[in-house]
Design a protein around this motif. Structure first.
Motif, PDB file in Angstrom:
ATOM      1  N   TYR A 258       0.847  -1.187   0.000  1.00 55.21           N
ATOM      2  CA  TYR A 258       0.000   0.000   0.000  1.00 55.21           C
ATOM      3  C   TYR A 258       0.883   1.238   0.000  1.00 55.21           C
ATOM      4  O   TYR A 258       0.943   1.966   0.980  1.00 55.21           O
ATOM      5  CB  TYR A 258      -0.932  -0.020   1.225  1.00 55.21           C
ATOM      6  N   GLN A 260       0.631   4.024  -1.151  1.00 57.46           N
ATOM      7  CA  GLN A 260      -0.013   5.341  -1.012  1.00 57.46           C
ATOM      8  C   GLN A 260      -0.009   5.833   0.433  1.00 57.46           C
ATOM      9  O   GLN A 260      -0.278   6.997   0.697  1.00 57.46           O
ATOM     10  CB  GLN A 260      -1.437   5.327  -1.597  1.00 57.46           C
ATOM     11  N   THR A 261       0.260   4.932   1.371  1.00 53.94           N
ATOM     12  CA  THR A 261       0.283   5.346   2.775  1.00 53.94           C
ATOM     13  C   THR A 261       1.717   5.589   3.221  1.00 53.94           C
ATOM     14  O   THR A 261       2.569   4.741   3.063  1.00 53.94           O
ATOM     15  CB  THR A 261      -0.317   4.233   3.674  1.00 53.94           C
ATOM     16  N   HIS A 262       1.971   6.748   3.781  1.00 53.72           N
ATOM     17  CA  HIS A 262       3.321   7.068   4.242  1.00 53.72           C
ATOM     18  C   HIS A 262       3.314   7.113   5.754  1.00 53.72           C
ATOM     19  O   HIS A 262       3.187   8.169   6.360  1.00 53.72           O
ATOM     20  CB  HIS A 262       3.786   8.399   3.656  1.00 53.72           C
ATOM     21  N   ALA A 263       3.397   5.960   6.369  1.00 53.07           N
ATOM     22  CA  ALA A 263       3.292   5.901   7.821  1.00 53.07           C
ATOM     23  C   ALA A 263       4.677   5.734   8.425  1.00 53.07           C
ATOM     24  O   ALA A 263       5.546   5.096   7.857  1.00 53.07           O
ATOM     25  CB  ALA A 263       2.412   4.744   8.230  1.00 53.07           C
ATOM     26  N   GLU A 268       0.598   3.220  12.864  1.00 51.26           N
ATOM     27  CA  GLU A 268       0.024   4.235  11.971  1.00 51.26           C
ATOM     28  C   GLU A 268      -0.296   3.617  10.614  1.00 51.26           C
ATOM     29  O   GLU A 268      -1.321   3.934   9.995  1.00 51.26           O
ATOM     30  CB  GLU A 268       1.024   5.386  11.832  1.00 51.26           C
ATOM     31  N   GLN A 269       0.582   2.727  10.156  1.00 49.91           N
ATOM     32  CA  GLN A 269       0.361   2.050   8.885  1.00 49.91           C
ATOM     33  C   GLN A 269      -0.958   1.262   8.920  1.00 49.91           C
ATOM     34  O   GLN A 269      -1.760   1.334   8.000  1.00 49.91           O
ATOM     35  CB  GLN A 269       1.544   1.117   8.607  1.00 49.91           C
ATOM     36  N   THR A 272      -4.063   3.601   9.009  1.00 49.64           N
ATOM     37  CA  THR A 272      -4.371   4.510   7.909  1.00 49.64           C
ATOM     38  C   THR A 272      -4.414   3.860   6.522  1.00 49.64           C
ATOM     39  O   THR A 272      -4.865   4.500   5.590  1.00 49.64           O
ATOM     40  CB  THR A 272      -3.320   5.655   7.865  1.00 49.64           C
ATOM     41  N   SER A 273      -3.948   2.598   6.393  1.00 43.54           N
ATOM     42  CA  SER A 273      -3.985   1.982   5.067  1.00 43.54           C
ATOM     43  C   SER A 273      -5.423   1.866   4.575  1.00 43.54           C
ATOM     44  O   SER A 273      -6.260   1.311   5.267  1.00 43.54           O
ATOM     45  CB  SER A 273      -3.372   0.576   5.129  1.00 43.54           C
ATOM     46  N   PRO A 274      -5.696   2.355   3.370  1.00 43.37           N
ATOM     47  CA  PRO A 274      -7.079   2.352   2.888  1.00 43.37           C
ATOM     48  C   PRO A 274      -7.676   0.949   2.783  1.00 43.37           C
ATOM     49  O   PRO A 274      -8.883   0.780   2.909  1.00 43.37           O
ATOM     50  CB  PRO A 274      -6.986   3.028   1.514  1.00 43.37           C
ATOM     51  N   TYR A 277      -8.349   0.212   6.979  1.00 43.05           N
ATOM     52  CA  TYR A 277      -8.842   0.952   8.131  1.00 43.05           C
ATOM     53  C   TYR A 277     -10.317   0.779   8.438  1.00 43.05           C
ATOM     54  O   TYR A 277     -10.717   0.918   9.574  1.00 43.05           O
ATOM     55  CB  TYR A 277      -8.446   2.434   8.078  1.00 43.05           C
TER      56      TYR A 277
END
Lengths: 360, 360
Positions: A258, A260-263, A268-269, A272-274, A277
């Protein structure tokens, strides 16, 4: 053009069957219990929407394994992995020389357990391969309505002997082009992220789940729980090293899967990963997050560690706790060295066998 | 009339100190941190209400151990048990021949750890005893205001050597008449119900607690979690048997302790006992329910099991999980055989030592 059987009609099975049928393949969908399929049983129509959009018509929907396997060239097994052993025994009489069986996914030791069960019951020479994960991240929203949340661009495929993976990948390329040959079965089997994520988060929320309170499985993860998951993941990575593999950590894998997620942290990863979550925790404690992932993930991790003379204390703790809280002995029902055909072998023996240097 | 020092000014310490002072004993209350005592520091007044009602005036409130111990005949240690080892070292220079130290409670191996620490640092001959539990079920409702929910009629007192318990009980009878001599230190140490209840329920609700969501610790227990607690309790009972003790099960003990509740199952007993049902879960994961009960309960259970050649898988699982989630190695900080002065001994050796047949 290959004819395909898809065994298992949950999220993953319907997505796979529909996708193939939408592209003109002749697809037979097998379900043990047709009732669960609702109107699809008669209409044979599956609608996919999200990252892909199609309305597909299956050739056959059946609860006859004999029928499903008889006509197929390629067979995708999309059941929960704890059913693989029993399913292999049921499939054995109907398998034919030259068929390709893809466990999608195999979890840890899928091909090993499957081949071991076939070995005792089947004469035909079939190739059994295991995928690292499902191709689609998806969810059934109703009978024959699959929401396709994501489609993986790269899914490793492992076989025994190891070098057959290249041929297997070539063979399925017309069906799905995401597969890439794994170095060996352990590379797919030890990339079992479900085993790291599911039992740990479930057990640390056992009270909440058992009381029927809802929460978001990943979004509600805390730093402390994510840290514990990372410790568990470190045991898996250490195990991989004992078998000559440099595995991605859970966080590295998530960042690749993923991007697109910058955790900055694993917690946090996850939060927030679409693709993660909005996933709700299971409504019941006795769900596949324990009943599949413990016997086909944590148990074979432990068993492979034992052969390598290693201890995995957190892995062991979660197996003990899952067994105790469900009143079920997952070490008995799970993928033991014996069930994987590896009893009495050292890690070195196992590596040799896995590569195909000795009989399995 | 005996002068009494009470070390520790939490719920239990204030209840004990107040009760004694209300009956005319000269009581010195020691707190490491006087700030926490609020106005009591200056007023020296403690009010108890509930099953007893009194307004008591303490003789002294101090943060000087030397002062507290200098004047005392009997010393009650009412800190969390994980502080016993360090406290023993601090107390060592000030202890005098003939003093009686009562660990209230000792948890598992309290006297053993305490004596072992004293042995290295103290010349004086003092008797150290451990109580099976606190005398009062109580709660601080404000500075110097203790709600007394219950008062136990029977609290076992264990000593080393074992037969000194009779003398010790006689000696404290004027202070509290609830004490009865235990058969030996293991009878008190293995009746550690907190170790069975606290870490298990806490860890199975770790997510909820860590997210700051409140729930009732016992009232919200489910059948599955109570079953797991009962399995854990069975390990403790088996351990007792290896040391020649027929221990009450948790449920038997609860039925004796709270006979007004007629519950058919352990879960129902926990959900309905008046002393339990309105207890809230801790607000933080890092509470004494892990940081005290793991190192002074589950860890010594494991250690004593090891000496007896037994495995306690669930106990071990909870120690591993607690250590992982708090990022702390409780097996290092906890009551090991070494810290209890029992290193290298078999269960038979330990039984002999515990009874007083050999030096400790």
């Amino acid at each position: 053009m290959d004819r395909v059987a898809v065994l298992g009609a949950g999220n993953g099975g319907q997505a796979l069957a529909g996708s193939l049928a939408s592209r003109g393949f002749e697809v037979c969908l097998y379900a043990r219990n047709l009732e669960k399929l609702g109107e699809v049983r008669h209409s044979r129509l599956i609608r996919g929407y999200g990252v892909e959009s199609w309305l597909a018509s299956l050739a056959v929907v059946t609860d006859s394994l004999e029928f499903a396997l008889g006509a197929a060239d390629v067979i995708f097994v999309v059941t929960t992995a704890d059913a693989h052993g029993e399913l292999a025994v049921q499939m054995a009489p109907y398998l034919r020389h030259g068929q390709l069986v893809v466990l999608s996914p195999g979890r840890t030791g899928g091909v090993l357990e499957f081949r071991q069960a076939l070995r005792q019951h089947c004469q035909a020479e079939v190739c059994v391969a295991e995928a690292q994960s499902l191709i689609y991240a998806c969810r059934l929203e109703g009978p024959g309505r699959v929401k396709l949340i994501g489609r993986k661009e790269r899914v490793l495929l492992g076989t025994w002997p190891a070098e057959r993976a290249v041929t297997a990948v070539e063979r399925i390329k017309p069906l799905f082009d995401c597969f890439q040959p794994a170095r060996n079965l352990l590379e797919t089997g030890l990339a079992n992220m479900g085993a790291v994520l599911h039992p740990s988060i479930t057990l640390l929320n056992a009270g909440t789940i058992d009381r029927g309170q809802r929460f978001f499985f990943y979004q509600d993860v805390t730093e402390r729980i994510a840290d514990l998951v990372a410790r568990l993941d470190a045991e898996r990575i250490g195990l991989g090293r004992a078998y000559g593999l440099e595995l991605d950590s859970l966080q590295e894998w998530m960042l690749k899967a993923y991007p697109q997620t910058h955790a900055v942290s694993l917690a946090e990863q996850m939060r927030t990963s679409p693709s993660y979550y909005d996933i709700l925790a299971p409504g019941l404690l006795d769900s596949r997050l324990l009943s599949e992932d413990v016997p086909t993930g944590l148990v074979p991790f432990e068993e492979l560690a034992r052969a390598a003379g290693m201890e995995l204390p957190l892995t062991r703790a979660l197996v003990d706790l899952a067994s105790a809280i469900l009143g079920r002995d997952f070490r008995r029902s799970g993928r033991t060295l014996k069930r994987m055909g590896l009893e009495g072998m050292s890690a070195l023996d196992i590596r040799t066998v896995i590569e195909g240097g000795a009989g399995l």
